[in-house]
Motif scaffolding. Structure first.
Motif, PDB file in Angstrom:
ATOM      1  N   GLU A   5       5.955  -5.521  -3.553  1.00 35.77           N
ATOM      2  CA  GLU A   5       5.557  -5.999  -2.231  1.00 35.77           C
ATOM      3  C   GLU A   5       4.128  -5.576  -1.895  1.00 35.77           C
ATOM      4  OE1 GLU A   5       8.442  -4.203  -2.783  1.00 35.77           O
ATOM      5  OE2 GLU A   5       9.796  -5.922  -2.716  1.00 35.77           O
ATOM      6  N   GLN A   6       3.775  -4.333  -2.223  1.00 30.07           N
ATOM      7  CA  GLN A   6       2.412  -3.857  -1.979  1.00 30.07           C
ATOM      8  C   GLN A   6       1.407  -4.634  -2.827  1.00 30.07           C
ATOM      9  OE1 GLN A   6       3.144   0.251  -2.973  1.00 30.07           O
ATOM     10  NE2 GLN A   6       3.002   0.879  -0.814  1.00 30.07           N
ATOM     11  N   LEU A   7       1.739  -4.854  -4.069  1.00 33.33           N
ATOM     12  CA  LEU A   7       0.847  -5.597  -4.954  1.00 33.33           C
ATOM     13  C   LEU A   7       0.629  -7.010  -4.439  1.00 33.33           C
ATOM     14  CD1 LEU A   7      -0.824  -5.417  -7.487  1.00 33.33           C
ATOM     15  CD2 LEU A   7       1.191  -6.029  -8.802  1.00 33.33           C
ATOM     16  N   HIS A   8       1.684  -7.660  -4.018  1.00 37.40           N
ATOM     17  CA  HIS A   8       1.580  -9.010  -3.474  1.00 37.40           C
ATOM     18  C   HIS A   8       0.714  -9.008  -2.211  1.00 37.40           C
ATOM     19  CE1 HIS A   8       2.650 -13.122  -2.587  1.00 37.40           C
ATOM     20  NE2 HIS A   8       2.986 -12.750  -1.363  1.00 37.40           N
ATOM     21  N   GLU A  29      -2.925  -8.670  -3.159  1.00 42.02           N
ATOM     22  CA  GLU A  29      -3.434  -9.925  -3.716  1.00 42.02           C
ATOM     23  C   GLU A  29      -3.769 -10.898  -2.596  1.00 42.02           C
ATOM     24  OE1 GLU A  29      -0.220 -10.990  -6.276  1.00 42.02           O
ATOM     25  OE2 GLU A  29      -1.037  -9.869  -7.972  1.00 42.02           O
ATOM     26  N   ASN A  30      -3.003 -10.887  -1.526  1.00 41.09           N
ATOM     27  CA  ASN A  30      -3.278 -11.771  -0.387  1.00 41.09           C
ATOM     28  C   ASN A  30      -4.489 -11.321   0.423  1.00 41.09           C
ATOM     29  OD1 ASN A  30      -1.204 -13.557  -0.979  1.00 41.09           O
ATOM     30  ND2 ASN A  30       0.279 -12.421   0.227  1.00 41.09           N
ATOM     31  N   LEU A  31      -4.784 -10.015   0.411  1.00 38.92           N
ATOM     32  CA  LEU A  31      -5.974  -9.515   1.096  1.00 38.92           C
ATOM     33  C   LEU A  31      -7.235 -10.020   0.407  1.00 38.92           C
ATOM     34  CD1 LEU A  31      -5.176  -5.765   1.820  1.00 38.92           C
ATOM     35  CD2 LEU A  31      -5.588  -7.554   3.517  1.00 38.92           C
ATOM     36  N   TYR A  32      -7.201 -10.057  -0.896  1.00 38.20           N
ATOM     37  CA  TYR A  32      -8.376 -10.385  -1.693  1.00 38.20           C
ATOM     38  C   TYR A  32      -8.028 -11.467  -2.696  1.00 38.20           C
ATOM     39  CZ  TYR A  32      -9.154  -5.833   0.280  1.00 38.20           C
ATOM     40  OH  TYR A  32      -9.226  -4.785   1.147  1.00 38.20           O
ATOM     41  N   PRO A  33      -7.916 -12.717  -2.243  1.00 34.79           N
ATOM     42  CA  PRO A  33      -7.551 -13.794  -3.179  1.00 34.79           C
ATOM     43  C   PRO A  33      -8.610 -13.988  -4.256  1.00 34.79           C
ATOM     44  CG  PRO A  33      -8.149 -14.684  -1.030  1.00 34.79           C
ATOM     45  CD  PRO A  33      -8.170 -13.187  -0.913  1.00 34.79           C
ATOM     46  N   SER A  34      -8.172 -14.392  -5.419  1.00 38.24           N
ATOM     47  CA  SER A  34      -9.091 -14.670  -6.521  1.00 38.24           C
ATOM     48  C   SER A  34      -9.935 -15.886  -6.181  1.00 38.24           C
ATOM     49  CB  SER A  34      -8.310 -14.929  -7.816  1.00 38.24           C
ATOM     50  OG  SER A  34      -7.579 -13.783  -8.156  1.00 38.24           O
ATOM     51  N   ILE A  69      -6.842   2.587  -5.887  1.00 34.38           N
ATOM     52  CA  ILE A  69      -5.725   2.309  -4.991  1.00 34.38           C
ATOM     53  C   ILE A  69      -4.394   2.671  -5.646  1.00 34.38           C
ATOM     54  CG2 ILE A  69      -4.551   0.495  -3.663  1.00 34.38           C
ATOM     55  CD1 ILE A  69      -7.441   1.141  -2.736  1.00 34.38           C
ATOM     56  N   ASN A  70      -3.538   3.309  -4.864  1.00 37.44           N
ATOM     57  CA  ASN A  70      -2.189   3.626  -5.310  1.00 37.44           C
ATOM     58  C   ASN A  70      -1.261   3.533  -4.106  1.00 37.44           C
ATOM     59  OD1 ASN A  70      -2.133   6.276  -3.954  1.00 37.44           O
ATOM     60  ND2 ASN A  70      -3.666   6.799  -5.489  1.00 37.44           N
ATOM     61  N   ASN A  71       0.007   3.824  -4.300  1.00 38.73           N
ATOM     62  CA  ASN A  71       0.947   3.650  -3.186  1.00 38.73           C
ATOM     63  C   ASN A  71       0.779   4.693  -2.083  1.00 38.73           C
ATOM     64  OD1 ASN A  71       2.251   5.912  -4.165  1.00 38.73           O
ATOM     65  ND2 ASN A  71       4.106   4.851  -4.767  1.00 38.73           N
ATOM     66  N   MET A  72      -0.001   5.743  -2.333  1.00 34.67           N
ATOM     67  CA  MET A  72      -0.226   6.752  -1.305  1.00 34.67           C
ATOM     68  C   MET A  72      -1.357   6.359  -0.354  1.00 34.67           C
ATOM     69  SD  MET A  72       0.354  10.170  -3.551  1.00 34.67           S
ATOM     70  CE  MET A  72       0.245  11.253  -2.147  1.00 34.67           C
ATOM     71  N   ASN A  73      -2.334   5.562  -0.832  1.00 36.83           N
ATOM     72  CA  ASN A  73      -3.448   5.189   0.027  1.00 36.83           C
ATOM     73  C   ASN A  73      -3.516   3.677   0.269  1.00 36.83           C
ATOM     74  OD1 ASN A  73      -4.504   4.116  -2.329  1.00 36.83           O
ATOM     75  ND2 ASN A  73      -6.250   5.483  -2.429  1.00 36.83           N
TER      76      ASN A  73
END
Length: 67
Positions: free
Chosen positions: A55-58, A61-66, A13-17
């Motif tokens: 913002e993307q990282l956050h 993280e919300n999509l896949y919580p630990s 995953i990167n900012n392009m996809n």
């Protein structure tokens, strides 16, 4: 599929996809993947432009919580 064969799908995953994470997951389900792995792009001086924004990282993280 042959017995014992495991289908693993890996995504970098990167900012392009970044916006394609959910469609990536849906496609893995469609093809019957046994496991899906996501990894962030390794950032080097040459790939700095692929780094996720805070913002993307956050959001990821919300999509896949630990657990």
């Amino acid at each position: 599929r042959r017995p014992g064969l495991v289908l693993l799908v890996g995504h970098v995953i990167n900012n392009m996809n970044f916006r394609e994470i959910i469609p990536m997951m849906e496609r893995a389900i469609e093809i019957g993947a046994d496991e899906v792995q996501y990894k962030l792009t390794e950032i080097t001086p040459f790939s700095e432009n692929l780094k996720l924004t805070p913002e993307q990282l956050h959001s990821a993280e919300n999509l896949y919580p630990s657990p």
